[in-house]
Motif scaffolding. Structure first.
Motif, PDB file in Angstrom:
ATOM      1  N   SER A   1     -31.497  14.644  27.364  1.00 25.31           N
ATOM      2  CA  SER A   1     -31.128  15.845  27.870  1.00 25.31           C
ATOM      3  C   SER A   1     -29.428  15.571  27.906  1.00 25.31           C
ATOM      4  CB  SER A   1     -31.372  16.205  29.177  1.00 25.31           C
ATOM      5  OG  SER A   1     -31.154  15.231  30.265  1.00 25.31           O
ATOM      6  N   ILE A   2     -29.191  14.464  28.364  1.00 21.66           N
ATOM      7  CA  ILE A   2     -27.555  13.713  28.532  1.00 21.66           C
ATOM      8  C   ILE A   2     -27.014  14.239  26.903  1.00 21.66           C
ATOM      9  CG2 ILE A   2     -26.104  11.779  28.863  1.00 21.66           C
ATOM     10  CD1 ILE A   2     -27.935  11.314  31.096  1.00 21.66           C
ATOM     11  N   ASN A   3     -27.737  13.681  26.017  1.00 19.70           N
ATOM     12  CA  ASN A   3     -27.246  13.668  24.671  1.00 19.70           C
ATOM     13  C   ASN A   3     -27.196  15.221  24.333  1.00 19.70           C
ATOM     14  OD1 ASN A   3     -27.021  10.798  23.143  1.00 19.70           O
ATOM     15  ND2 ASN A   3     -28.476  10.667  24.793  1.00 19.70           N
ATOM     16  N   GLU A   4     -28.275  16.085  24.485  1.00 21.48           N
ATOM     17  CA  GLU A   4     -28.125  17.450  24.003  1.00 21.48           C
ATOM     18  C   GLU A   4     -27.147  18.216  25.072  1.00 21.48           C
ATOM     19  OE1 GLU A   4     -30.027  19.155  21.989  1.00 21.48           O
ATOM     20  OE2 GLU A   4     -30.837  17.030  21.279  1.00 21.48           O
ATOM     21  N   GLU A   5     -26.741  17.677  26.245  1.00 20.27           N
ATOM     22  CA  GLU A   5     -25.672  18.475  26.979  1.00 20.27           C
ATOM     23  C   GLU A   5     -24.384  18.052  26.356  1.00 20.27           C
ATOM     24  OE1 GLU A   5     -23.534  20.477  29.609  1.00 20.27           O
ATOM     25  OE2 GLU A   5     -25.521  20.510  29.061  1.00 20.27           O
ATOM     26  N   GLY A   6     -24.296  16.881  25.765  1.00 19.01           N
ATOM     27  CA  GLY A   6     -23.135  16.131  25.253  1.00 19.01           C
ATOM     28  C   GLY A   6     -22.734  16.684  23.941  1.00 19.01           C
ATOM     29  N   GLN A   7     -23.625  17.168  22.879  1.00 23.98           N
ATOM     30  CA  GLN A   7     -23.429  17.997  21.906  1.00 23.98           C
ATOM     31  C   GLN A   7     -22.893  19.445  22.339  1.00 23.98           C
ATOM     32  OE1 GLN A   7     -26.208  16.432  18.509  1.00 23.98           O
ATOM     33  NE2 GLN A   7     -27.409  17.397  20.104  1.00 23.98           N
ATOM     34  N   LYS A   8     -23.467  19.929  23.136  1.00 25.88           N
ATOM     35  CA  LYS A   8     -22.948  21.154  23.673  1.00 25.88           C
ATOM     36  C   LYS A   8     -21.405  21.346  24.173  1.00 25.88           C
ATOM     37  CE  LYS A   8     -24.256  25.050  26.837  1.00 25.88           C
ATOM     38  NZ  LYS A   8     -25.013  25.242  27.991  1.00 25.88           N
ATOM     39  N   ARG A   9     -21.321  20.214  24.910  1.00 28.59           N
ATOM     40  CA  ARG A   9     -19.995  19.994  25.440  1.00 28.59           C
ATOM     41  C   ARG A   9     -18.987  20.001  24.440  1.00 28.59           C
ATOM     42  NH1 ARG A   9     -19.072  18.811  31.138  1.00 28.59           N
ATOM     43  NH2 ARG A   9     -21.095  19.149  32.297  1.00 28.59           N
ATOM     44  N   CYS A  10     -19.264  19.044  23.211  1.00 29.36           N
ATOM     45  CA  CYS A  10     -18.485  18.922  22.223  1.00 29.36           C
ATOM     46  C   CYS A  10     -18.057  20.272  21.579  1.00 29.36           C
ATOM     47  CB  CYS A  10     -19.100  17.981  21.256  1.00 29.36           C
ATOM     48  SG  CYS A  10     -19.065  16.141  21.559  1.00 29.36           S
ATOM     49  N   GLU A  11     -18.965  21.168  21.293  1.00 24.85           N
ATOM     50  CA  GLU A  11     -18.567  22.712  20.696  1.00 24.85           C
ATOM     51  C   GLU A  11     -17.742  23.145  21.449  1.00 24.85           C
ATOM     52  OE1 GLU A  11     -22.243  24.528  19.659  1.00 24.85           O
ATOM     53  OE2 GLU A  11     -23.321  22.690  18.739  1.00 24.85           O
ATOM     54  N   GLU A  12     -17.964  23.129  22.986  1.00 25.61           N
ATOM     55  CA  GLU A  12     -17.285  24.057  23.679  1.00 25.61           C
ATOM     56  C   GLU A  12     -15.840  23.460  23.699  1.00 25.61           C
ATOM     57  OE1 GLU A  12     -19.136  23.647  27.345  1.00 25.61           O
ATOM     58  OE2 GLU A  12     -20.636  24.894  27.047  1.00 25.61           O
ATOM     59  N   ASN A  13     -15.618  22.120  23.678  1.00 24.89           N
ATOM     60  CA  ASN A  13     -14.163  21.461  23.767  1.00 24.89           C
ATOM     61  C   ASN A  13     -13.480  21.905  22.202  1.00 24.89           C
ATOM     62  OD1 ASN A  13     -14.736  20.473  26.160  1.00 24.89           O
ATOM     63  ND2 ASN A  13     -14.101  18.597  25.799  1.00 24.89           N
ATOM     64  N   THR A  14     -14.237  21.687  21.426  1.00 29.52           N
ATOM     65  CA  THR A  14     -13.564  22.078  19.832  1.00 29.52           C
ATOM     66  C   THR A  14     -13.129  23.599  19.984  1.00 29.52           C
ATOM     67  OG1 THR A  14     -15.522  20.722  18.714  1.00 29.52           O
ATOM     68  CG2 THR A  14     -14.190  22.462  17.457  1.00 29.52           C
ATOM     69  N   ASN A  15     -13.873  24.613  20.676  1.00 30.14           N
ATOM     70  CA  ASN A  15     -13.370  26.043  20.669  1.00 30.14           C
ATOM     71  C   ASN A  15     -12.251  26.079  21.563  1.00 30.14           C
ATOM     72  OD1 ASN A  15     -15.180  26.897  18.874  1.00 30.14           O
ATOM     73  ND2 ASN A  15     -16.774  27.224  20.358  1.00 30.14           N
TER      74      ASN A  15
END
Length: 685
Positions: A340-354
């Protein structure tokens, strides 16, 4: 092996007719030394003939002939350019295709795609090598054509040519005249036409996943060959996996993990996609709710971002009771939490990209090792850690951008020596390790984190809400009688620990057969209730349990209690004691090992501890009476784990840490720790 190239869609922010005018005007600028046959006037500077440079130079050929066919459709506004080699056709097969078309979402924009293949059938035994060199030479200049067209588009705009009318079907009687006029118009000047904005021409395009500008904006700078690998693997997934396919950044991670080898990346990605589907990992953020115990004692959490915009995860590993968490929650819960930490990390990467307007494809992890000790080198816990690392490495490659390890204690080299062989070399290069307090000041955390983000427990000004961890109460430990929540997804099926009940007069015993001397028996157990005495015995005879005793054992309240040493056996004759009796009190955790001297059968025994009998002349003590009453009314309960190591694997093993060498000397060149390599002599109890 055929070498292939496929470009993403590159977008010219101007009409199709203007691009054709530029291509037509560049017809006479073809590279000298090439004979080009075409049945239509316009050609394209995007066409590259570098494929056969090397073969022609080796063969000493002065001219290389290509056959090029251009097909234009003014009504549909498309241009298709196909080229293949005539020279060396029996040894080298070169196919190249370029296409221009109108952007599907904006008819004032022009799309360009390019593909090529090279197959060297015979070249003195160096076919594969020459193919790779030629493809490398080809892709090195692949973007030159786009830059040439953009340059001449700017030239046209500077001259006031900003618009060329679209083609319309002429009357039959004037068709020839109209065609001549159209050619002249493409080369003429139209100052009276509406102005076309140069700013729009080279501005960033919308997030079109087939667009080269999209790749640069959301995925980062890629070489032409890397772009080709991404497009080709994506196309293969669209054909092979009907329906949902991974996001582009997810595909790119697997390509990077396999150095853009498409076959290896595809194999790795397909295995991961099967794994995700089998265990429903895509839904873990919606379905996983960490137990309250995990939220309280798992010392990790997200904390803003680093200077590069990467999400920052803080793990206070030295303050975390990994042994207690494994025993209280089991490996399944810990693994699901890490996923779940890794999945959350990918989600946060997308948010920071935007948010930051630049590609953020990985995160930073800050690991604080203050408090790390021998308790963390508990063998089953390290095994669980290695299993988690294996799952993450296989399914979340290239997600870690940087790992900052601070306050590494003297015991850390032992842990690093055990864990580092299981970590991918590309990942190890991202480790930065600081011992003591040398993480403060220049060269430390301030190089990677803003001062207002550094946590307070590391001397910063930011209050960090990551839990501090602490020891998990033994009363929360699970046993075989208390399985994990059945709703959890089972990723691992084996059980590390076993539980046993010990009654008065009914010890629990395990037999271990040793086939060669100098092997090592290791054990680890926790006393959950009552006091027990632990012993280790050796016998040349194989212990056997009688049918009667087996029946009684299966029907007794002890459940899985097993007694192997026959009551008729005589100590010192039939069997011998190899370890002195060890009294273990309720709540204690015991770890140990024994180097076997002889082959045979070794018996691990746990029996209930009874107070020593009082002499006839003295009165019994109150403590002895109470202990006797407690023993008579309660059974003892324990959890245990054991393993046999070969003699060659014993030195430096995870449970018998004897004469372990420091692992600092093996760290990557990026390691900033100034500690010298030093040896440790650590003997597990």
């Amino acid at each position: 092996m055929v070498q292939k190239y496929q470009s993403p869609v590159r977008v010219y922010k101007c009409p199709f007719e203007l691009v054709m005018a530029v291509s037509e005007s560049l017809m006479c600028t073809a590279s000298p030394g090439f004979l080009v046959h075409g049945d239509f006037v316009p050609t394209s500077p995007n066409i590259q003939y570098d494929f056969v440079f090397l073969p022609s130079q080796i063969a000493g050929v002065e001219y290389v002939i290509f056959i090029q066919k251009n097909t234009v459709n003014w009504k549909e506004r498309t241009l298709l350019i196909e080229a293949h080699n005539e020279t060396f056709a029996n040894r080298v097969v070169v196919l190249e295709t370029c296409s221009y078309s109108v952007h599907p979402e904006n008819e004032e924009w022009t799309c360009f795609e390019q593909s090529a293949s090279l197959d060297i059938k015979s070249f003195f035994g160096f076919e594969s090598t020459v193919e790779k060199i030629a493809m490398k030479q080809y892709t090195a200049n692949i973007k030159r054509g786009k830059e040439v067209i953009e340059h001449y588009l700017k030239e046209l705009i500077s001259q006031g040519i900003t618009f060329i009318p679209r083609w319309t079907p002429p009357p039959a009687s004037t068709q020839k005249a109209k065609r001549t006029q159209a050619v002249r118009h493409s080369l003429g000047i139209f100052p009276h036409m509406p102005h076309f904005s140069p700013e729009l021409l080279f501005s960033s395009s919308p997030a079109d996943k087939l667009d080269a500008d999209y790749i640069e904006r959301y995925l980062g700078q890629l070489t032409p060959m890397q772009e080709s690998c991404l497009i080709r693997l994506r196309q293969w997934l669209q054909e092979a996996h009907k329906g949902k396919i991974p996001k582009d950044e997810h595909i790119l991670r697997f390509l990077r993990a396999r150095d853009f080898n498409i076959d290896k990346a595809r194999e790795m990605l397909c295995q991961s996609l099967t794994w995700r589907k089998q265990y429903q990992v895509d839904y873990i953020l919606q379905t996983w709710r960490p137990p309250s115990l995990l939220e309280e004692y798992y010392a990790g959490g997200w904390h803003y971002q680093d200077k590069d915009g990467r999400p920052l995860y803080i793990l206070r590993l030295g303050q975390m009771d990994t042994k207690g968490l494994v025993k209280a929650l089991g490996e399944e819960s810990l693994l699901r939490h890490v996923l779940s930490i890794n999945e959350e990390g990918q989600k946060r990467c997308e948010e920071n990209t935007n948010q930051f307007g630049c590609p953020i494809t990985s995160w930073t992890c800050l690991v604080d090792l203050e408090g790390l000790n021998m308790r963390h080198l508990w063998r089953p816990g390290v095994k669980a850690l290695l299993r988690i690392i294996e799952v993450v490495e296989d399914n979340y490659p290239e997600t870690l951008g940087r790992l900052l390890i601070v306050r590494a204690p003297r015991v850390f080299p032992v842990l690093w020596t055990l864990v580092s062989p299981f970590i991918n070399e590309n990942t190890r290069q991202k480790f930065l390790i600081y011992s003591g307090n040398n993480y403060q000041g220049p060269g430390g955390l301030v190089d990677y984190l803003d001062k207002d983000v550094i946590p307070d427990f590391l001397g910063g000004e930011c209050v960090c809400n990551v839990p501090e961890g602490g020891l998990v109460p033994k009363s929360l430990y699970q046993t075989d009688e208390e399985p994990e929540n059945s709703d959890h997804i089972r990723l691992w099926t084996e059980t590390i620990y076993h539980s046993a009940n010990v009654l008065k007069g009914a010890p629990h015993e395990i037999v271990v057969e040793i086939l060669e001397g100098e092997s090592v028996i290791t054990w680890d157990f926790d006393i959950l209730k009552g006091d027990v005495v632990f012993c280790l015995f050796h016998s040349k005879r194989a212990p056997e349990i009688s049918r009667k005793e087996a029946t009684l054992s299966s029907t007794s309240s002890a459940g899985d209690n097993v007694q192997l040493i026959d009551k008729s056996w005589v100590l010192g004759v039939d069997y011998s004691r190899m370890e002195s009796p060890l009294v273990c009190r309720e709540g204690e955790s015991i770890q140990g090992s024994h180097v076997t001297r002889w082959p045979g059968f070794y018996v691990l025994q746990w029996k209930m501890h009874s107070p020593l009998p009082c002499s006839g002349t003295s009165l019994p003590r109150v403590d002895d009476v109470l202990a006797s009453l407690q023993v008579s009314n309660h059974k003892c309960k324990l959890m245990y784990y054991f393993e046999v190591l070969a003699s060659k694997d014993f030195r430096g093993s995870m449970s018998s840490l004897e004469s372990c060498n420091s692992g600092f000397s093996q760290l990557s060149g990026a390691t900033t720790s100034s500690n010298q390599s030093q040896s440790s002599s650590l003997i597990s109890r």
